[in-house]
Design a protein around this motif. Sequence first.
Motif, PDB file in Angstrom:
ATOM      1  N   LYS A  56       3.705  -3.414   5.525  1.00  0.00           N
ATOM      2  CA  LYS A  56       2.529  -3.634   4.678  1.00  0.00           C
ATOM      3  C   LYS A  56       1.263  -3.157   5.372  1.00  0.00           C
ATOM      4  CE  LYS A  56       2.408  -7.829   3.340  1.00  0.00           C
ATOM      5  NZ  LYS A  56       2.277  -9.193   2.825  1.00  0.00           N
ATOM      6  N   ALA A  57       1.135  -3.454   6.658  1.00  0.00           N
ATOM      7  CA  ALA A  57      -0.039  -3.016   7.423  1.00  0.00           C
ATOM      8  C   ALA A  57      -0.116  -1.490   7.455  1.00  0.00           C
ATOM      9  CB  ALA A  57       0.004  -3.579   8.836  1.00  0.00           C
ATOM     10  N   GLY A  58       1.018  -0.835   7.637  1.00  0.00           N
ATOM     11  CA  GLY A  58       1.052   0.631   7.646  1.00  0.00           C
ATOM     12  C   GLY A  58       0.679   1.223   6.309  1.00  0.00           C
ATOM     13  N   LEU A  59       1.162   0.620   5.244  1.00  0.00           N
ATOM     14  CA  LEU A  59       0.831   1.094   3.893  1.00  0.00           C
ATOM     15  C   LEU A  59      -0.669   0.981   3.637  1.00  0.00           C
ATOM     16  CD1 LEU A  59       3.878  -0.466   2.063  1.00  0.00           C
ATOM     17  CD2 LEU A  59       3.293   1.964   2.022  1.00  0.00           C
ATOM     18  N   LEU A  60      -1.254  -0.130   4.032  1.00  0.00           N
ATOM     19  CA  LEU A  60      -2.695  -0.313   3.833  1.00  0.00           C
ATOM     20  C   LEU A  60      -3.514   0.630   4.709  1.00  0.00           C
ATOM     21  CD1 LEU A  60      -2.985  -4.186   3.495  1.00  0.00           C
ATOM     22  CD2 LEU A  60      -3.257  -2.453   1.705  1.00  0.00           C
ATOM     23  N   ALA A  61      -3.083   0.821   5.933  1.00  0.00           N
ATOM     24  CA  ALA A  61      -3.837   1.674   6.856  1.00  0.00           C
ATOM     25  C   ALA A  61      -3.827   3.137   6.436  1.00  0.00           C
ATOM     26  CB  ALA A  61      -3.262   1.542   8.271  1.00  0.00           C
ATOM     27  N   ARG A  62      -2.745   3.602   5.860  1.00  0.00           N
ATOM     28  CA  ARG A  62      -2.603   5.024   5.537  1.00  0.00           C
ATOM     29  C   ARG A  62      -3.256   5.434   4.221  1.00  0.00           C
ATOM     30  NH1 ARG A  62       1.517   7.870   8.510  1.00  0.00           N
ATOM     31  NH2 ARG A  62       0.773   9.654   7.331  1.00  0.00           N
ATOM     32  N   GLY A  63      -3.616   4.478   3.373  1.00  0.00           N
ATOM     33  CA  GLY A  63      -4.179   4.817   2.074  1.00  0.00           C
ATOM     34  C   GLY A  63      -5.693   4.789   2.052  1.00  0.00           C
ATOM     35  N   ASP A  64      -6.258   5.676   1.246  1.00  0.00           N
ATOM     36  CA  ASP A  64      -7.696   5.666   0.978  1.00  0.00           C
ATOM     37  C   ASP A  64      -8.025   4.760  -0.203  1.00  0.00           C
ATOM     38  OD1 ASP A  64      -8.226   7.697   2.956  1.00  0.00           O
ATOM     39  OD2 ASP A  64      -7.379   9.146   1.525  1.00  0.00           O
ATOM     40  N   ALA A  65      -6.993   4.418  -0.955  1.00  0.00           N
ATOM     41  CA  ALA A  65      -7.110   3.550  -2.123  1.00  0.00           C
ATOM     42  C   ALA A  65      -5.742   2.928  -2.344  1.00  0.00           C
ATOM     43  CB  ALA A  65      -7.537   4.354  -3.348  1.00  0.00           C
ATOM     44  N   VAL A  66      -5.707   1.847  -3.117  1.00  0.00           N
ATOM     45  CA  VAL A  66      -4.468   1.126  -3.376  1.00  0.00           C
ATOM     46  C   VAL A  66      -4.278   0.972  -4.881  1.00  0.00           C
ATOM     47  CG1 VAL A  66      -3.251  -1.074  -3.081  1.00  0.00           C
ATOM     48  CG2 VAL A  66      -4.624  -0.154  -1.203  1.00  0.00           C
ATOM     49  N   VAL A  67      -3.054   1.252  -5.334  1.00  0.00           N
ATOM     50  CA  VAL A  67      -2.684   1.006  -6.724  1.00  0.00           C
ATOM     51  C   VAL A  67      -1.480   0.076  -6.723  1.00  0.00           C
ATOM     52  CG1 VAL A  67      -1.852   2.007  -8.883  1.00  0.00           C
ATOM     53  CG2 VAL A  67      -3.560   3.229  -7.513  1.00  0.00           C
TER      54      VAL A  67
ATOM     55  N   THR B 255       5.763  -7.257  -4.666  1.00  0.00           N
ATOM     56  CA  THR B 255       4.562  -6.568  -5.136  1.00  0.00           C
ATOM     57  C   THR B 255       3.411  -7.548  -5.313  1.00  0.00           C
ATOM     58  OG1 THR B 255       5.976  -4.961  -6.263  1.00  0.00           O
ATOM     59  CG2 THR B 255       3.660  -5.005  -6.912  1.00  0.00           C
ATOM     60  N   LEU B 256       3.718  -8.720  -5.836  1.00  0.00           N
ATOM     61  CA  LEU B 256       2.688  -9.741  -6.012  1.00  0.00           C
ATOM     62  C   LEU B 256       2.143 -10.203  -4.659  1.00  0.00           C
ATOM     63  CD1 LEU B 256       1.122 -11.409  -8.074  1.00  0.00           C
ATOM     64  CD2 LEU B 256       2.967 -13.100  -7.991  1.00  0.00           C
ATOM     65  N   ASP B 257       3.024 -10.352  -3.678  1.00  0.00           N
ATOM     66  CA  ASP B 257       2.603 -10.702  -2.317  1.00  0.00           C
ATOM     67  C   ASP B 257       1.651  -9.640  -1.770  1.00  0.00           C
ATOM     68  OD1 ASP B 257       2.827 -11.907   0.469  1.00  0.00           O
ATOM     69  OD2 ASP B 257       3.797  -9.971   0.807  1.00  0.00           O
ATOM     70  N   GLU B 258       2.014  -8.381  -1.949  1.00  0.00           N
ATOM     71  CA  GLU B 258       1.170  -7.285  -1.458  1.00  0.00           C
ATOM     72  C   GLU B 258      -0.183  -7.295  -2.154  1.00  0.00           C
ATOM     73  OE1 GLU B 258       5.125  -4.627  -0.482  1.00  0.00           O
ATOM     74  OE2 GLU B 258       4.194  -4.503  -2.455  1.00  0.00           O
TER      75      GLU B 258
END
Length: 179
Positions: free
Chosen positions: A87-98, A106-109
């Motif tokens: 989850k940390a990697g997914l957040l760090a690599r994105g400029d935006a989140v969908v 998914t709800l946790d994220e």
Amino acid sequence: MNITVFCSAADLDDRYTSAAREFAELIGRGGHTMVWGGSESGLMKVMADGVQAGGGRLVGISVEFLAVSARKNADEMVITKDLAERKAGLLARGDAVVIMVGGTGTLDEATEILELKKHGMHTKPVVLLNTAGFYDGLRQQFQRMEDEGFLPLPLTDLVFFAEDGVGAMAYLEESAGLR
């Protein structure tokens, strides 16, 4: 733009998969990169197929216990030791989140991202893609939280609810100054 997408790895009804495919193709045709959970199943596969079909790049961030189902032809695949690191990697690599349709993962994220944003620890645009009204109940709950003083920021500062992929992409590109 690197767009982190949280969605289900489950096989879902066409009302969800067709909307996901359309959004994925918008990501690809826009020249964007999708950063996602890396799975080769369910909605994650639909999204990856659509992004690649549209000419976009794929960065997968999977986890050791799911590595056997990781997409083989992603442009980049990172395998993490646990879900928190993923989850940390997914957040760090994105400029935006969908955040797309999904289950408890998914709800946790989604709630973690919004909690981080509430405290100023995440400043990137966040979109809840409300395909077929999937998140209507959640939007109602968030609105109640705002109305009753549980949110220190206006709901519109935390998340944008998009009814379709076109609306989601327009919001993301406007937020990134691409429009």
